[in-house]
Motif scaffolding. Structure first.
Motif, PDB file in Angstrom:
ATOM      1  N   GLN A  12       0.827  -1.210   0.000  1.00  0.00           N
ATOM      2  CA  GLN A  12       0.000   0.000   0.000  1.00  0.00           C
ATOM      3  C   GLN A  12       0.858   1.257   0.000  1.00  0.00           C
ATOM      4  OE1 GLN A  12      -2.630  -0.336   3.346  1.00  0.00           O
ATOM      5  NE2 GLN A  12      -4.117  -1.527   2.208  1.00  0.00           N
ATOM      6  N   SER A  13       1.969   1.238   0.737  1.00  0.00           N
ATOM      7  CA  SER A  13       2.802   2.436   0.837  1.00  0.00           C
ATOM      8  C   SER A  13       3.355   2.840  -0.519  1.00  0.00           C
ATOM      9  CB  SER A  13       3.949   2.217   1.823  1.00  0.00           C
ATOM     10  OG  SER A  13       4.770   1.152   1.393  1.00  0.00           O
ATOM     11  N   TYR A  16      -0.172   3.980  -2.951  1.00  0.00           N
ATOM     12  CA  TYR A  16      -0.845   5.256  -2.723  1.00  0.00           C
ATOM     13  C   TYR A  16      -0.231   6.417  -3.513  1.00  0.00           C
ATOM     14  CZ  TYR A  16      -3.577   3.271   1.163  1.00  0.00           C
ATOM     15  OH  TYR A  16      -4.427   2.532   1.928  1.00  0.00           O
ATOM     16  N   THR A  44      -9.607  -4.478  -3.321  1.00  0.00           N
ATOM     17  CA  THR A  44      -8.379  -3.873  -2.795  1.00  0.00           C
ATOM     18  C   THR A  44      -8.285  -2.406  -3.199  1.00  0.00           C
ATOM     19  OG1 THR A  44      -7.188  -5.973  -2.792  1.00  0.00           O
ATOM     20  CG2 THR A  44      -5.857  -3.974  -2.858  1.00  0.00           C
ATOM     21  N   ARG A  47     -10.704  -0.216  -1.292  1.00  0.00           N
ATOM     22  CA  ARG A  47     -10.184   0.109   0.047  1.00  0.00           C
ATOM     23  C   ARG A  47      -9.119   1.190  -0.032  1.00  0.00           C
ATOM     24  NH1 ARG A  47     -10.609  -5.546   0.885  1.00  0.00           N
ATOM     25  NH2 ARG A  47      -8.401  -5.822   0.372  1.00  0.00           N
ATOM     26  N   ASP A  48      -8.235   1.082  -1.035  1.00  0.00           N
ATOM     27  CA  ASP A  48      -7.209   2.111  -1.210  1.00  0.00           C
ATOM     28  C   ASP A  48      -7.837   3.485  -1.402  1.00  0.00           C
ATOM     29  OD1 ASP A  48      -5.287   0.168  -1.035  1.00  0.00           O
ATOM     30  OD2 ASP A  48      -4.764   0.173  -3.173  1.00  0.00           O
ATOM     31  N   SER A  50     -10.846   4.494  -0.607  1.00  0.00           N
ATOM     32  CA  SER A  50     -11.542   4.929   0.606  1.00  0.00           C
ATOM     33  C   SER A  50     -10.550   5.461   1.630  1.00  0.00           C
ATOM     34  CB  SER A  50     -12.350   3.772   1.201  1.00  0.00           C
ATOM     35  OG  SER A  50     -13.397   3.402   0.330  1.00  0.00           O
ATOM     36  N   ASP A  51      -9.388   4.781   1.763  1.00  0.00           N
ATOM     37  CA  ASP A  51      -8.358   5.253   2.692  1.00  0.00           C
ATOM     38  C   ASP A  51      -7.835   6.627   2.279  1.00  0.00           C
ATOM     39  OD1 ASP A  51      -8.613   2.953   4.145  1.00  0.00           O
ATOM     40  OD2 ASP A  51      -6.840   1.966   3.295  1.00  0.00           O
ATOM     41  N   LEU A  52      -7.572   6.790   0.990  1.00  0.00           N
ATOM     42  CA  LEU A  52      -7.073   8.081   0.507  1.00  0.00           C
ATOM     43  C   LEU A  52      -8.127   9.170   0.657  1.00  0.00           C
ATOM     44  CD1 LEU A  52      -5.144   6.817  -2.632  1.00  0.00           C
ATOM     45  CD2 LEU A  52      -4.135   7.964  -0.649  1.00  0.00           C
ATOM     46  N   ASP A  54     -10.395   9.192   3.087  1.00  0.00           N
ATOM     47  CA  ASP A  54     -10.408   9.493   4.520  1.00  0.00           C
ATOM     48  C   ASP A  54      -9.257  10.416   4.917  1.00  0.00           C
ATOM     49  OD1 ASP A  54     -12.661   7.973   4.916  1.00  0.00           O
ATOM     50  OD2 ASP A  54     -11.568   6.179   5.562  1.00  0.00           O
ATOM     51  N   LEU A  55      -8.148  10.304   4.188  1.00  0.00           N
ATOM     52  CA  LEU A  55      -6.992  11.168   4.444  1.00  0.00           C
ATOM     53  C   LEU A  55      -7.132  12.541   3.780  1.00  0.00           C
ATOM     54  CD1 LEU A  55      -4.156   8.522   3.901  1.00  0.00           C
ATOM     55  CD2 LEU A  55      -4.825   9.557   6.088  1.00  0.00           C
TER      56      LEU A  55
END
Length: 262
Positions: A12-13, A16, A44, A47-48, A50-52, A54-55
């Motif tokens: 993931q690191s 992104y 997958t 989720r990536d 959605s995480d980005l 949220d950030l």
């Protein structure tokens, strides 16, 4: 014998920054395109994204994501797909506090469209709007008299803006105005992208006894260049996630009812 090539999973690191670079280069990323690019599943990539989101690095739209902009709003159809469930929950909470037998104004926005959907069971309502989508929705309620303002039509979202719109609004005094916005900053300022729309919204606030702002959590992560008003101009703020403590304190200090729905 031919060697078997095995794709090494991308962490993931690493994924992104590359997702953000593609978004900057192309303006939008899609779930299917990124899944093929990285050789991972659609789940997958979802989720990536959605995480980005949220950030605060991306904004989710139907089928993918776009970069958040501080000067240009994203397309109206894409905005409709952002957090539709949250907007529906906010609309339910807002309309539960709108009584029958009252006059209301609903302005431009996907959140106010969600409110219109939840007003279809209300009785004896006079609804004025500069949003053609809201007008079409409320026309399904035989107990609602619908008035559409004059103004210049903005084809992108069915909104009416300009001096003619403001002059129409000044003919009324509304019991309640339900407004949306493009962003809310940490100081409690309500922001928008379109200078023509800002004048209309300010007039709506002036002509209303109470103002309800419907704004989902994405509005607290966005930036927009034009100040419309302040949370101090509101009677209530409806959202779907606890905002920053600075906003909570501001609402408390200004006696603004903060309603956070699940």
């Amino acid at each position: 014998m031919e060697a078997v090539k095995t794709r090494v999973p991308v962490s993931q690191s690493i994924r992104y920054p590359e997702i953000l670079e593609i978004a900057r280069r192309e303006g939008k990323v899609t779930v299917e395109g990124l899944a093929e690019h990285f050789g991972v599943t659609l789940q997958t990539i979802r989720r990536d994204l959605s995480d980005l989101a949220d950030l605060g690095r991306l904004e989710r739209v139907h089928g993918g994501a776009v970069l958040p902009s501080g000067t240009t709003n994203i397309g109206y159809e894409d905005r409709r797909s952002i957090n539709a469930e949250g907007k529906a929950a906010i609309a339910r909470a807002c309309t539960s506090e709108i009584p029958n037998d009252c006059s209301i104004f609903l302005n431009i926005g996907t959140s106010t469209e969600a409110v219109a959907e939840k007003l279809l069971a209300h009785r004896n309502i006079l609804a004025v709007t500069n949003n053609l989508n809201v007008a079409v929705t409320l026309a399904r309620n035989p107990e609602c008299e619908v008035v559409v303002t004059a103004g210049a039509l903005r084809r992108a979202d069915g909104g009416l803006t300009g001096d003619l719109t403001e002059r129409t609004i000044r003919q009324f005094k509304f019991d309640i105005a339900v407004i949306g916005c493009s962003a809310i900053d940490e100081e409690g300022d309500i922001l928008d992208f379109d200078m023509h729309e800002v004048g209309v919204t300010r007039t709506i606030i002036e002509q209303s006894r109470r103002v309800f702002l419907v704004a989902d959590h994405t509005k607290f992560r966005r930036k927009a260049p034009v100040r419309v008003a302040s949370v101090s101009d509101l009677a209530a703020l409806y959202t779907d996630t606890d905002p920053d403590q600075q906003i909570v304190r501001r609402c408390h200090d200004e006696n603004v009812r903060l309603v956070v729905v699940e």
